[in-house]
Write a protein that holds these residues in place. Structure first.
Motif, PDB file in Angstrom:
ATOM      1  N   ARG A 167      -6.467  35.014  10.523  1.00  0.00           N
ATOM      2  CA  ARG A 167      -6.030  36.158   9.704  1.00  0.00           C
ATOM      3  C   ARG A 167      -4.567  36.544   9.942  1.00  0.00           C
ATOM      4  NH1 ARG A 167      -9.884  40.167  10.520  1.00  0.00           N
ATOM      5  NH2 ARG A 167     -11.059  39.250   8.829  1.00  0.00           N
ATOM      6  N   PRO A 168      -4.075  36.628  11.184  1.00  0.00           N
ATOM      7  CA  PRO A 168      -2.672  37.022  11.364  1.00  0.00           C
ATOM      8  C   PRO A 168      -1.670  36.039  10.751  1.00  0.00           C
ATOM      9  CG  PRO A 168      -3.866  37.289  13.414  1.00  0.00           C
ATOM     10  CD  PRO A 168      -4.786  36.579  12.468  1.00  0.00           C
ATOM     11  N   VAL A 169      -2.059  34.792  10.605  1.00  0.00           N
ATOM     12  CA  VAL A 169      -1.176  33.804   9.984  1.00  0.00           C
ATOM     13  C   VAL A 169      -1.291  33.866   8.462  1.00  0.00           C
ATOM     14  CG1 VAL A 169      -0.744  31.321   9.757  1.00  0.00           C
ATOM     15  CG2 VAL A 169      -1.275  32.282  11.986  1.00  0.00           C
ATOM     16  N   LEU A 170      -2.503  34.064   7.966  1.00  0.00           N
ATOM     17  CA  LEU A 170      -2.722  34.017   6.526  1.00  0.00           C
ATOM     18  C   LEU A 170      -2.374  35.312   5.790  1.00  0.00           C
ATOM     19  CD1 LEU A 170      -6.078  32.041   6.348  1.00  0.00           C
ATOM     20  CD2 LEU A 170      -3.773  31.206   5.944  1.00  0.00           C
ATOM     21  N   ASP A 171      -2.537  36.462   6.419  1.00  0.00           N
ATOM     22  CA  ASP A 171      -2.297  37.731   5.725  1.00  0.00           C
ATOM     23  C   ASP A 171      -0.875  37.870   5.169  1.00  0.00           C
ATOM     24  OD1 ASP A 171      -4.890  38.547   5.860  1.00  0.00           O
ATOM     25  OD2 ASP A 171      -4.605  39.970   7.506  1.00  0.00           O
ATOM     26  N   PRO A 172       0.181  37.539   5.936  1.00  0.00           N
ATOM     27  CA  PRO A 172       1.523  37.644   5.336  1.00  0.00           C
ATOM     28  C   PRO A 172       1.727  36.697   4.151  1.00  0.00           C
ATOM     29  CG  PRO A 172       1.679  37.416   7.718  1.00  0.00           C
ATOM     30  CD  PRO A 172       0.250  37.209   7.344  1.00  0.00           C
ATOM     31  N   ILE A 173       1.111  35.527   4.219  1.00  0.00           N
ATOM     32  CA  ILE A 173       1.231  34.564   3.119  1.00  0.00           C
ATOM     33  C   ILE A 173       0.462  35.074   1.902  1.00  0.00           C
ATOM     34  CG2 ILE A 173       0.711  32.199   2.377  1.00  0.00           C
ATOM     35  CD1 ILE A 173       1.087  31.396   5.344  1.00  0.00           C
ATOM     36  N   ARG A 174      -0.687  35.673   2.137  1.00  0.00           N
ATOM     37  CA  ARG A 174      -1.508  36.201   1.028  1.00  0.00           C
ATOM     38  C   ARG A 174      -0.815  37.360   0.314  1.00  0.00           C
ATOM     39  NH1 ARG A 174      -7.076  35.746   4.384  1.00  0.00           N
ATOM     40  NH2 ARG A 174      -7.612  33.649   3.722  1.00  0.00           N
ATOM     41  N   ARG A 175       0.050  38.094   1.031  1.00  0.00           N
ATOM     42  CA  ARG A 175       0.797  39.167   0.375  1.00  0.00           C
ATOM     43  C   ARG A 175       1.812  38.604  -0.610  1.00  0.00           C
ATOM     44  NH1 ARG A 175       2.515  41.529   5.449  1.00  0.00           N
ATOM     45  NH2 ARG A 175       0.511  41.558   6.456  1.00  0.00           N
ATOM     46  N   ILE A 176       2.367  37.449  -0.283  1.00  0.00           N
ATOM     47  CA  ILE A 176       3.360  36.815  -1.157  1.00  0.00           C
ATOM     48  C   ILE A 176       2.682  35.968  -2.222  1.00  0.00           C
ATOM     49  CG2 ILE A 176       5.285  35.169  -1.214  1.00  0.00           C
ATOM     50  CD1 ILE A 176       5.885  36.070   1.697  1.00  0.00           C
ATOM     51  N   LEU A 177       1.621  35.245  -1.840  1.00  0.00           N
ATOM     52  CA  LEU A 177       0.924  34.328  -2.739  1.00  0.00           C
ATOM     53  C   LEU A 177      -0.543  34.746  -2.867  1.00  0.00           C
ATOM     54  CD1 LEU A 177       1.128  31.594  -4.320  1.00  0.00           C
ATOM     55  CD2 LEU A 177       0.358  30.509  -2.211  1.00  0.00           C
ATOM     56  N   PRO A 178      -0.859  35.602  -3.845  1.00  0.00           N
ATOM     57  CA  PRO A 178      -2.254  36.014  -4.004  1.00  0.00           C
ATOM     58  C   PRO A 178      -3.100  34.862  -4.544  1.00  0.00           C
ATOM     59  CG  PRO A 178      -0.911  36.904  -5.776  1.00  0.00           C
ATOM     60  CD  PRO A 178       0.027  36.204  -4.838  1.00  0.00           C
ATOM     61  N   PRO A 179      -4.436  34.983  -4.463  1.00  0.00           N
ATOM     62  CA  PRO A 179      -5.301  33.930  -5.013  1.00  0.00           C
ATOM     63  C   PRO A 179      -5.024  33.700  -6.500  1.00  0.00           C
ATOM     64  CG  PRO A 179      -6.577  35.446  -3.677  1.00  0.00           C
ATOM     65  CD  PRO A 179      -5.203  36.031  -3.799  1.00  0.00           C
ATOM     66  N   ILE A 180      -5.021  32.437  -6.886  1.00  0.00           N
ATOM     67  CA  ILE A 180      -4.775  32.053  -8.280  1.00  0.00           C
ATOM     68  C   ILE A 180      -6.090  31.560  -8.857  1.00  0.00           C
ATOM     69  CG2 ILE A 180      -3.464  30.531  -9.801  1.00  0.00           C
ATOM     70  CD1 ILE A 180      -1.352  30.414  -7.496  1.00  0.00           C
ATOM     71  N   SER A 181      -6.604  32.231  -9.867  1.00  0.00           N
ATOM     72  CA  SER A 181      -7.895  31.911 -10.489  1.00  0.00           C
ATOM     73  C   SER A 181      -9.005  31.836  -9.455  1.00  0.00           C
ATOM     74  CB  SER A 181      -7.807  30.599 -11.266  1.00  0.00           C
ATOM     75  OG  SER A 181      -6.905  30.706 -12.330  1.00  0.00           O
ATOM     76  N   GLY A 182      -8.951  32.705  -8.459  1.00  0.00           N
ATOM     77  CA  GLY A 182      -9.984  32.749  -7.434  1.00  0.00           C
ATOM     78  C   GLY A 182      -9.816  31.720  -6.326  1.00  0.00           C
ATOM     79  N   ILE A 183      -8.739  30.951  -6.367  1.00  0.00           N
ATOM     80  CA  ILE A 183      -8.500  29.923  -5.348  1.00  0.00           C
ATOM     81  C   ILE A 183      -7.380  30.402  -4.427  1.00  0.00           C
ATOM     82  CG2 ILE A 183      -7.778  27.551  -4.922  1.00  0.00           C
ATOM     83  CD1 ILE A 183      -9.030  26.851  -7.638  1.00  0.00           C
ATOM     84  N   ASP A 184      -7.692  30.459  -3.137  1.00  0.00           N
ATOM     85  CA  ASP A 184      -6.741  30.922  -2.130  1.00  0.00           C
ATOM     86  C   ASP A 184      -5.930  29.729  -1.619  1.00  0.00           C
ATOM     87  OD1 ASP A 184      -5.372  32.360  -0.227  1.00  0.00           O
ATOM     88  OD2 ASP A 184      -7.092  32.593   1.110  1.00  0.00           O
TER      89      ASP A 184
END
Length: 177
Positions: free
Chosen positions: A143-160
């Motif tokens: 989670r600490p690695v993925l959360d900053p990336i998820r803020r910039i790149l949200p899921p696209i068509s339900g795919i993370d």
């Protein structure tokens, strides 16, 4: 001697991985209550418990686990440098500094490999069995690695796509190391 070096490297790498995993799990606040946590704790207590008397935890970090990993990696680096002793014509202080440098780089690389493995395991578990007992600790670890990336790149068509981006960034970091 190559066989001895190989076996020693395998054993030291196994325990260094466990010590680094324990350090990372403590840092990321992953529960040690499940099978993975119990496995890691039981196989590392022999070194971590005595070291905690000398090096207590501070700032939320398990410094004893990190020190145990560093000591093992340093011993391996020292052994490998000693094996190459006749080939290395430098003063002893420089050789010791070289062993410390190799040990620190090896631990950094190991931490990156652990994170890449956790990201791959998380992706596979999300497809195969999202309710596996491994899912929760792996999610907490990544989670600490993925959360900053998820803020910039949200899921696209339900795919993370954040695990893919994280793995690519970690691979680039490995190239630098």
């Amino acid at each position: 001697m190559q066989a001895l070096a190989f076996l020693l490297d395998a054993v030291v790498s196994f325990f260094c991985t466990l010590f680094m995993l324990r350090f990372m799990m403590q840092t990321m606040r992953v529960s040690f209550g499940g099978q993975i946590g119990d496995f890691v704790v039981k196989l590392t207590n022999w070194a971590v418990k005595p070291l905690r008397r000398v090096v207590p935890g501070f700032g939320g970090f398990d410094w004893a686990s990190l020190l145990a990993a560093l000591a093992l990696q340093l011993a391996l680096s020292g052994f490998l440098v000693a094996l190459a002793g006749p080939l290395v014509s430098a003063e002893p202080g420089l050789i010791a500094l070289m062993a410390v440098k190799f040990a620190l780089i090896a631990l950094l690389r190991l931490a990156v490999y652990i994170m890449i493995g956790a990201l791959i395991l998380q992706a596979v578990l999300s497809w195969v069995n999202p309710y596996s007992p491994l899912s929760a600790p792996v999610n907490q670890l990544t989670r600490p690695v993925l959360d900053p990336i998820r803020r910039i790149l949200p899921p696209i068509s339900g795919i993370d796509l954040s695990p893919l981006v994280a793995i690519l960034l970690l691979q680039a970091l490995l190239m630098l190391l």
